[in-house]
Design a protein around this motif. Structure first.
Motif, short mmCIF file in Angstrom:
data_model
loop_
_atom_site.label_atom_id
_atom_site.label_comp_id
_atom_site.label_asym_id
_atom_site.label_seq_id
_atom_site.Cartn_x
_atom_site.Cartn_y
_atom_site.Cartn_z
N SER A 155 0.75 -1.18 -0.11
CA SER A 155 0.20 -0.05 0.05
C SER A 155 0.95 1.17 0.12
O SER A 155 1.70 1.46 0.63
N PHE A 156 0.74 2.06 -0.91
CA PHE A 156 1.56 3.32 -0.82
C PHE A 156 0.81 4.57 -0.57
O PHE A 156 1.08 5.74 -0.56
N GLN A 157 -0.58 4.21 0.18
CA GLN A 157 -1.25 5.13 0.71
C GLN A 157 -0.66 5.58 2.05
O GLN A 157 -0.02 4.90 2.91
N SER A 168 1.01 -1.94 -5.96
CA SER A 168 -0.23 -1.60 -5.53
C SER A 168 -1.46 -2.51 -5.81
O SER A 168 -1.31 -3.26 -6.89
N LYS A 169 -2.57 -2.53 -5.21
CA LYS A 169 -3.64 -3.20 -5.51
C LYS A 169 -4.25 -3.25 -6.75
O LYS A 169 -4.58 -4.08 -7.50
N ASP A 218 -4.50 3.06 -3.10
CA ASP A 218 -4.43 1.69 -3.71
C ASP A 218 -4.97 1.74 -5.08
O ASP A 218 -4.70 0.65 -5.47
#
Length: 137
Positions: A23-25, A113-114, A43
């Motif tokens: 996750s890059f959030q 990411s997702k 995401d």
């Protein structure tokens, strides 16, 4: 103690790697902001981070890569100025707040990411670790 890597396998037109999920959030398991643009990314945005030996900020930051798995599924991660296409999955540092207390990445990782996993059409039950090949787009 964890193994750290300053290099990765040579890059080719079909570089073998392991696709992992991240996750890059802000507040996500990726830790700090992106190395390429110092921002966080949702995401649902296609973002990948390459192991340190592959992550050359001058040549790969905000650039596209192509990912293939099982020799038949291909996507090009595009950024068109609105999203990060390539970031760094740090293979030399870890276990600190900047890295969300995770160990360093191995030297053959494409951390995605997702949105990338969804674009590849990988069933959710298979998310986490997948043999892939990647190349510059």
């Amino acid at each position: 103690m964890y193994t750290i890597y300053k290099c990765s396998p040579p890059i080719s037109t079909r570089t073998k790697a392991i696709l992992t999920i991240n996750s890059f959030q802000k507040g996500g398991d990726g830790g700090g902001s992106s190395e390429c643009d110092n921002q966080y990314h949702d995401d649902d945005t296609p973002v990948v981070a390459l192991s340190t030996g592959w992550s050359n900020p001058e040549s790969r930051c905000l650039k596209n890569i192509t990912i293939s798995c099982n020799g038949r599924i291909n996507i090009t991660i595009s950024c068109n100025g609105r999203s990060v296409a390539v970031d760094e999955c740090d293979s030399t540092m870890g276990c600190d707040s900047d890295h969300h207390y995770q160990p360093p990445c191995p030297n053959n990782i494409v951390d995605a990411s997702k949105a990338v996993w969804k674009a590849l059409g990988v069933p959710h039950s298979k998310w986490g670790g997948l043999d892939i090949v990647w190349s510059d787009a």
